[in-house]
Design a protein around this motif. Structure first.
Motif, PDB file in Angstrom:
ATOM      1  N   ILE A   1     -15.066 -10.557  32.021  1.00  0.00           N
ATOM      2  CA  ILE A   1     -15.719  -9.694  31.038  1.00  0.00           C
ATOM      3  C   ILE A   1     -14.886  -8.439  30.866  1.00  0.00           C
ATOM      4  O   ILE A   1     -14.197  -8.007  31.795  1.00  0.00           O
ATOM      5  CB  ILE A   1     -17.167  -9.356  31.460  1.00  0.00           C
ATOM      6  N   GLY A   2     -14.930  -7.857  29.673  1.00  0.00           N
ATOM      7  CA  GLY A   2     -14.160  -6.642  29.415  1.00  0.00           C
ATOM      8  C   GLY A   2     -14.184  -6.288  27.950  1.00  0.00           C
ATOM      9  O   GLY A   2     -15.193  -5.843  27.428  1.00  0.00           O
ATOM     10  N   SER A   3     -13.075  -6.516  27.245  1.00  0.00           N
ATOM     11  CA  SER A   3     -13.036  -6.253  25.813  1.00  0.00           C
ATOM     12  C   SER A   3     -13.783  -7.325  25.026  1.00  0.00           C
ATOM     13  O   SER A   3     -14.021  -7.173  23.831  1.00  0.00           O
ATOM     14  CB  SER A   3     -11.584  -6.165  25.319  1.00  0.00           C
ATOM     15  N   GLN A   4     -14.165  -8.403  25.704  1.00  0.00           N
ATOM     16  CA  GLN A   4     -15.064  -9.420  25.168  1.00  0.00           C
ATOM     17  C   GLN A   4     -16.112  -9.722  26.231  1.00  0.00           C
ATOM     18  O   GLN A   4     -15.940  -9.417  27.407  1.00  0.00           O
ATOM     19  CB  GLN A   4     -14.302 -10.693  24.818  1.00  0.00           C
TER      20      GLN A   4
ATOM     21  N   MET B   1      -9.446  -6.505  37.804  1.00  0.00           N
ATOM     22  CA  MET B   1     -10.221  -7.657  37.344  1.00  0.00           C
ATOM     23  C   MET B   1     -11.693  -7.280  37.249  1.00  0.00           C
ATOM     24  O   MET B   1     -12.209  -6.536  38.094  1.00  0.00           O
ATOM     25  CB  MET B   1     -10.056  -8.849  38.289  1.00  0.00           C
ATOM     26  N   CYS B   2     -12.374  -7.819  36.257  1.00  0.00           N
ATOM     27  CA  CYS B   2     -13.817  -7.625  36.106  1.00  0.00           C
ATOM     28  C   CYS B   2     -14.457  -8.983  35.873  1.00  0.00           C
ATOM     29  O   CYS B   2     -14.007  -9.747  35.014  1.00  0.00           O
ATOM     30  CB  CYS B   2     -14.131  -6.684  34.942  1.00  0.00           C
ATOM     31  N   LEU B   3     -15.507  -9.261  36.625  1.00  0.00           N
ATOM     32  CA  LEU B   3     -16.197 -10.541  36.546  1.00  0.00           C
ATOM     33  C   LEU B   3     -17.692 -10.338  36.364  1.00  0.00           C
ATOM     34  O   LEU B   3     -18.268  -9.411  36.934  1.00  0.00           O
ATOM     35  CB  LEU B   3     -15.982 -11.354  37.825  1.00  0.00           C
ATOM     36  N   ALA B   4     -18.292 -11.220  35.589  1.00  0.00           N
ATOM     37  CA  ALA B   4     -19.751 -11.345  35.565  1.00  0.00           C
ATOM     38  C   ALA B   4     -20.092 -12.498  36.499  1.00  0.00           C
ATOM     39  O   ALA B   4     -19.778 -13.652  36.205  1.00  0.00           O
ATOM     40  CB  ALA B   4     -20.254 -11.613  34.153  1.00  0.00           C
ATOM     41  N   ILE B   5     -20.684 -12.172  37.627  1.00  0.00           N
ATOM     42  CA  ILE B   5     -21.044 -13.166  38.646  1.00  0.00           C
ATOM     43  C   ILE B   5     -22.508 -13.492  38.447  1.00  0.00           C
ATOM     44  O   ILE B   5     -23.351 -12.587  38.444  1.00  0.00           O
ATOM     45  CB  ILE B   5     -20.763 -12.619  40.053  1.00  0.00           C
TER      46      ILE B   5
END
Length: 281
Positions: free
Chosen positions: A178-181, A209-213
């Protein structure tokens, strides 16, 4: 390609994450017997407007709501409407998202409506939420994506079995970058698939890094099907399900739970992990 964020971009995602947390608070308070799922969607829209944020669900692939409202046997992507009236004893997953200056936040909670819930439903939600935190605690620099999957699955498998016999770890849906989208690489399973241990399916976890867990569990089968509306996902056997999710950034100082009010400090401490400082103070 996995998008790597700067500290300034992570700060913007933190702003979006706090809007999502506010949406959850307001929607959870509104999830009372007699309310419709459309009522909750209107509450979410009001919170977004109050914060000057945009919805990332509304219009996504044609989705017609600001949030997903998934009741009982519905796992994910339930469409808010006037005909779905909440009753005492129901459980509902409220999946919410927000955009601030082009940066996304995404999280889900399971809410108990009214009273009269069987103990196994409370345990289902607890196990799902705790498996989420086990996964977040495994989000460490130098490790691999599969270690998050292993932590989620391992936590679930260590729990006492419910009366139904087992928890079903939903197979067809999982977490994501997840991030710019809102949805980006990598795809994150909530169980270990040995076919995905190499290459782009199992990247190294690095700063930025960015994650939707987001673990999803049922009281029965791990298998699901999509209804005729082309969105609503139900369990194949009609067993009830729970869904919990947070967006998390990996910083130089460890994980920051972007969609938790305290940045994840309290829950991560239970796992011996120190949450990163909040960039918003």
């Amino acid at each position: 390609m996995v998008e790597i964020k700067t500290p300034e971009q992570i700060a913007k995602m933190r702003e979006a994450g706090l809007v999502v947390a506010a949406m959850h608070r307001a929607c959870a308070e509104a999830a009372v017997p007699g309310a419709t799922t459309k009522d909750l969607d209107e509450v979410a829209a009001k919170v977004l407007a109050e914060h000057g944020a945009k919805p990332n669900f509304l219009g996504y692939g044609g989705f017609p709501g600001n949030i997903c409202t998934s009741v009982n046997q519905v796992v994910v992507h339930g469409i808010p409407d006037r005909k779905t009236v909440l009753s005492s004893g129901d459980i509902i997953s409220i999946d919410a998202g927000a955009i601030v200056d082009g940066w996304h936040g995404d999280a889900a909670i399971t809410v108990f409506v009214g009273e009269g819930h069987a103990p196994e439903l409370h345990e289902l939600s607890r196990v799902t939420e705790e498996s989420l935190w086990a996964g977040i605690a495994a989000f460490r620099r130098g490790s691999r994506l599969v270690e998050i999957s292993r932590a989620v699955e391992g936590y679930v498998k260590r729990q006492p079995r419910p009366a139904s016999g087992k928890y079903g770890i939903i197979e067809d849906y999982g977490g994501h970058g997840i991030g710019s989208q809102m949805h980006m690489d990598p795809h994150l399973l909530n169980y270990v698939d040995r076919r995905r241990l190499v290459g782009r399916h199992n990247p190294k976890l690095v700063t930025g890094m960015c994650l939707a867990i987001e673990p999803m569990l049922s009281l029965g089968t791990p298998r699901t099907h999509v209804l005729e509306d082309e969105w609503t996902v139900e369990t194949d056997d009609g067993s009830w399900s729970s869904h919990w999710e947070h967006s998390v950034a990996l910083t130089e100082n460890g994980p920051l739970v972007l969609t938790a009010v305290d940045g994840g400090r309290a829950k991560l401490a239970e796992y011996g992990v120190t949450a990163a400082p909040d960039p918003l103070g």
